[in-house]
Design a protein around this motif. Structure first.
Motif, PDB file in Angstrom:
ATOM      1  N   TYR A 112     126.637  -5.393 -25.491  1.00  0.00           N
ATOM      2  CA  TYR A 112     126.535  -6.023 -24.172  1.00  0.00           C
ATOM      3  C   TYR A 112     126.842  -7.509 -24.191  1.00  0.00           C
ATOM      4  O   TYR A 112     127.203  -8.090 -23.187  1.00  0.00           O
ATOM      5  N   MET A 113     126.654  -8.145 -25.344  1.00  0.00           N
ATOM      6  CA  MET A 113     126.755  -9.600 -25.355  1.00  0.00           C
ATOM      7  C   MET A 113     127.943 -10.122 -26.160  1.00  0.00           C
ATOM      8  O   MET A 113     128.175 -11.325 -26.167  1.00  0.00           O
ATOM      9  N   PHE A 170     123.165  -1.316  -6.910  1.00  0.00           N
ATOM     10  CA  PHE A 170     123.799  -2.600  -7.289  1.00  0.00           C
ATOM     11  C   PHE A 170     124.543  -2.434  -8.610  1.00  0.00           C
ATOM     12  O   PHE A 170     125.709  -2.782  -8.741  1.00  0.00           O
ATOM     13  N   TRP A 171     123.885  -1.857  -9.601  1.00  0.00           N
ATOM     14  CA  TRP A 171     124.480  -1.772 -10.940  1.00  0.00           C
ATOM     15  C   TRP A 171     125.490  -0.647 -11.078  1.00  0.00           C
ATOM     16  O   TRP A 171     126.414  -0.739 -11.875  1.00  0.00           O
ATOM     17  N   GLU A 183     126.880   4.298 -18.747  1.00  0.00           N
ATOM     18  CA  GLU A 183     126.460   4.689 -20.087  1.00  0.00           C
ATOM     19  C   GLU A 183     126.708   6.187 -20.237  1.00  0.00           C
ATOM     20  O   GLU A 183     125.804   7.008 -20.059  1.00  0.00           O
ATOM     21  N   LEU A 193     115.201  -4.615 -23.784  1.00  0.00           N
ATOM     22  CA  LEU A 193     116.520  -4.302 -23.204  1.00  0.00           C
ATOM     23  C   LEU A 193     117.043  -5.506 -22.435  1.00  0.00           C
ATOM     24  O   LEU A 193     118.210  -5.876 -22.536  1.00  0.00           O
ATOM     25  N   LEU A 194     116.142  -6.112 -21.660  1.00  0.00           N
ATOM     26  CA  LEU A 194     116.554  -7.253 -20.842  1.00  0.00           C
ATOM     27  C   LEU A 194     117.038  -8.411 -21.701  1.00  0.00           C
ATOM     28  O   LEU A 194     118.015  -9.071 -21.370  1.00  0.00           O
ATOM     29  N   THR A 195     116.349  -8.658 -22.819  1.00  0.00           N
ATOM     30  CA  THR A 195     116.765  -9.802 -23.637  1.00  0.00           C
ATOM     31  C   THR A 195     118.005  -9.479 -24.465  1.00  0.00           C
ATOM     32  O   THR A 195     118.581 -10.363 -25.072  1.00  0.00           O
ATOM     33  N   LEU A 196     118.423  -8.198 -24.504  1.00  0.00           N
ATOM     34  CA  LEU A 196     119.591  -7.849 -25.294  1.00  0.00           C
ATOM     35  C   LEU A 196     120.808  -7.602 -24.406  1.00  0.00           C
ATOM     36  O   LEU A 196     121.731  -6.877 -24.776  1.00  0.00           O
ATOM     37  N   GLY A 197     120.784  -8.175 -23.224  1.00  0.00           N
ATOM     38  CA  GLY A 197     121.994  -8.200 -22.402  1.00  0.00           C
ATOM     39  C   GLY A 197     122.205  -6.989 -21.528  1.00  0.00           C
ATOM     40  O   GLY A 197     123.222  -6.873 -20.874  1.00  0.00           O
ATOM     41  N   THR A 198     121.248  -6.053 -21.498  1.00  0.00           N
ATOM     42  CA  THR A 198     121.405  -4.970 -20.543  1.00  0.00           C
ATOM     43  C   THR A 198     120.188  -4.962 -19.630  1.00  0.00           C
ATOM     44  O   THR A 198     119.508  -5.974 -19.504  1.00  0.00           O
ATOM     45  N   ARG A 217     120.260  -0.215 -15.629  1.00  0.00           N
ATOM     46  CA  ARG A 217     121.560   0.194 -16.136  1.00  0.00           C
ATOM     47  C   ARG A 217     121.446   1.189 -17.267  1.00  0.00           C
ATOM     48  O   ARG A 217     122.135   2.192 -17.313  1.00  0.00           O
ATOM     49  N   TYR A 218     120.565   0.880 -18.208  1.00  0.00           N
ATOM     50  CA  TYR A 218     120.527   1.658 -19.440  1.00  0.00           C
ATOM     51  C   TYR A 218     119.659   2.908 -19.310  1.00  0.00           C
ATOM     52  O   TYR A 218     119.939   3.920 -19.922  1.00  0.00           O
TER      53      TYR A 218
END
Ligand SMILES: Nc1ncnc2c1ncn2[C@@H]1O[C@H](COP(=O)(O)OP(=O)(O)OP(=O)(O)O)[C@@H](O)[C@H]1O
Ligand SMILES: [Mg+2]
Lengths: 249, 262
Positions: free
Chosen positions: A106-107, B31-32, B39, B132-137, B141-142
């Motif tokens: 994702y990043m 939205f997403w 996925e 999950l939020l801190t890893l860009g997703t 979404r996931y």
């Protein structure tokens, strides 16, 4: 650069953060110390955007958290940080290497064929070998912590927030982690906030130390200034005495 | 007096917060859905899970329901006309329009819905959702979108299977108990059943899938309070989903009938 001004956060009637001011210059590591339950984790979660603050401002590299408009903006904001959770927060349905490389998809634009090698490299940095295919449930507490640290740094973030990086580790492993934090700062110029109870670690890794007490930053300064501080609460904390102003609250 | 008013007020605030959170989850999902890559892997995994979890129970339930419908219909019509008439018609209409969609939804809510609430609840209380939020997703979404899509695809399919297995269950009783030739049984179905009857049940099952997936995902993601909280969200998710299915069944049926889809 991270600038925090007047940060407020309450949980119901419990006023946890009551106006925190904290500056972390580019390439600095600020250690945040303070008693258990004084709001250190809450502070980090506000910075990364997991908990919406009740008031105050957080600015990172000239972008204010308050100016973000929608979920996509907030998601991008969180992507600027590597975050080490106090309890690890590993995905228990995935293997260790999948955990470590989870954020790359994702990043970053790293091709998936390289994920496994990157996982091994990052795990080696935290002193782990041969655990790639284990599940988090098969790891010890200290190993989980280190896998979580490997995951937090895997995407090479410019800012890292560590929630107690050395808690639960033996003294030798603590030193490995302290050196890693120092390396990330010195060699890669990462800007970090490290919450810790471990005064040795704080003195070793920090360019500055800030002490959180009663929802505010009570004292902050270089490790030397803190060591020589005459504030009774600071002295009590770094000397680890049970009686004193903190015990009396 | 003020104490009572305060309590009522607090309850109302709580209900509106829950409704608000629920609507926000649906909004965030849409939205997403249009802004992020799907996925695929997660969606397929979830489809397989929901299908495998619920298929055996669904088939069993509808088979026996078809059997009992055939039995009751046969006996009633024997009493009235001395002959078991239109057994296939009654069984298939009851299954296709009402029983398959509702029973399948109830079974799926109890199996797959509970599993979703428990899994997301555990992830919430162990901070995996935050991770999950801190890893860009994003948990929506996931976690939510794959489960939502899997439900929307799998529940209608299971419903069709249940239509079929219910009819076969009815056939079994019609032939063995009443000696109705299997030709007659199938003709009783085909001569009266139209595609719009089939759509009626199919559309309702999609409505149920929508409700169950969001209720269970919402309950899971809003869990707090450790293992006990996970237990509470799981039972809460199943009960709310079942009630929602039964309520929505009436409203969806009336809307569909008003639209000329009987
Ligand atoms: N989600 C929450 N809901 C309610 N209260 C909370 C929540 N999270 C934290 N608190 C409260 O906020 C206070 C600060 O919690 P926090 O986790 O930030 O402490 P901490 O400084 O990190 O402590 P420790 O050093 O033990 O990890 C605690 O008193 C806690 O009870
Ligand atoms: Mg903490």
């Amino acid at each position: 650069m991270i600038r925090i001004r007047g940060l407020l956060k309450s949980f119901g009637p419990r006023r946890v953060l009551r106006g925190v001011d904290l500056d972390v210059g580019a390439g600095e590591t600020v250690a945040v110390i303070g008693g258990s339950g004084c709001g250190k984790s809450t502070l980090l979660k506000c910075v990364v955007g997991l908990i919406p603050p009740d008031g105050g401002s957080i600015v990172v590299d000239d972008v204010a958290f308050g100016s973000l408009r929608d979920e996509a903006d907030r998601s991008e904001w969180r992507g600027k940080f590597g975050y080490l959770f106090q309890e690890g927060a590993l995905f228990d349905s995935m293997s260790v290497w999948e955990n470590v490389t989870f954020g790359l998809k994702y990043m970053t634009n790293t091709p998936p064929s390289r994920y496994r090698r990157i996982a091994s490299e990052k795990l080696a940095l935290v002193g782990l070998k041969g655990v790639e295919d284990l599940k988090p449930a098969q790891l010890s507490g200290g190993m989980k912590k280190r896998v979580a640290l490997a995951r937090a740094i895997a995407a090479s973030p410019r800012h890292i927030l560590y929630d107690e990086p050395t808690t639960g580790l033996d003294p030798i492993m603590s030193d490995v982690i302290n050196s890693l934090v120092l390396d990330l700062q010195k060699k890669l110029g990462v800007t970090s906030i490290a919450v810790t109870h471990d005064m040795n670690s704080a003195f070793k890794i920090a360019t500055r130390i800030a002490m959180l007490h009663e929802g505010r930053v009570l004292a902050s300064g270089t490790p030397d200034e803190i060591r020589k501080s005459s504030d009774p609460a600071v002295r009590q904390f770094i000397e680890g005495r049970s009686s004193g102003p903190i015990g009396d609250v | 007096m003020t104490g009572l008013l305060e309590r009522i007020g607090a309850k109302l605030l709580h209900i509106s917060a829950v409704m608000g959170g629920f609507v926000l989850l649906i909004r965030s999902t849409f939205f997403w859905i249009f802004r992020s890559r799907l996925e695929w892997r997660q969606t397929l995994i979830q489809m397989a899970k929901i299908g495998a979890d619920s298929l055996p129970v669904t088939v069993m339930t509808s088979f026996f329901t078809g059997m009992v419908l055939a039995l009751q219909t046969g006996i009633s019509s024997q009493r009235l006309f001395n002959e078991p008439l239109f057994v296939g018609t009654v069984v298939s209409f009851a299954m296709v329009m009402e029983l398959s969609p509702v029973l399948t939804a109830l079974v799926v809510a109890g199996r797959a819905g509970a599993a979703i609430a428990a899994e997301l609840g555990t992830m919430r209380v162990t901070e995996q959702v935050d991770a999950l939020l801190t890893l860009g997703t994003d948990p929506v979404r996931y976690l939510v979108i794959p489960r939502f899509l899997a439900f929307m695809l799998v529940l209608p399919l299971l419903t069709v299977l249940s239509d079929f297995s219910g009819s076969v269950g009815g056939l079994f009783v019609a032939v063995m108990r009443f000696g109705i030739p299997d030709n007659t049984y199938w003709h009783d179905i085909i001569d009266f059943m139209e595609t719009k009857h089939f759509y009626h049940g199919f559309i309702k099952s999609a409505v149920f899938a929508f409700a169950i997936s969001f209720i269970c995902a919402y309950k899971g993601l809003s869990t707090s309070g450790g293992a006990e909280g996970v237990g509470r969200s799981t039972t809460g998710a199943v009960v709310s989903s079942m009630v929602a299915v039964l309520l929505l069944d009436y409203f969806a049926s009336s809307v569909l009938v008003a639209m000329g889809i009987p």
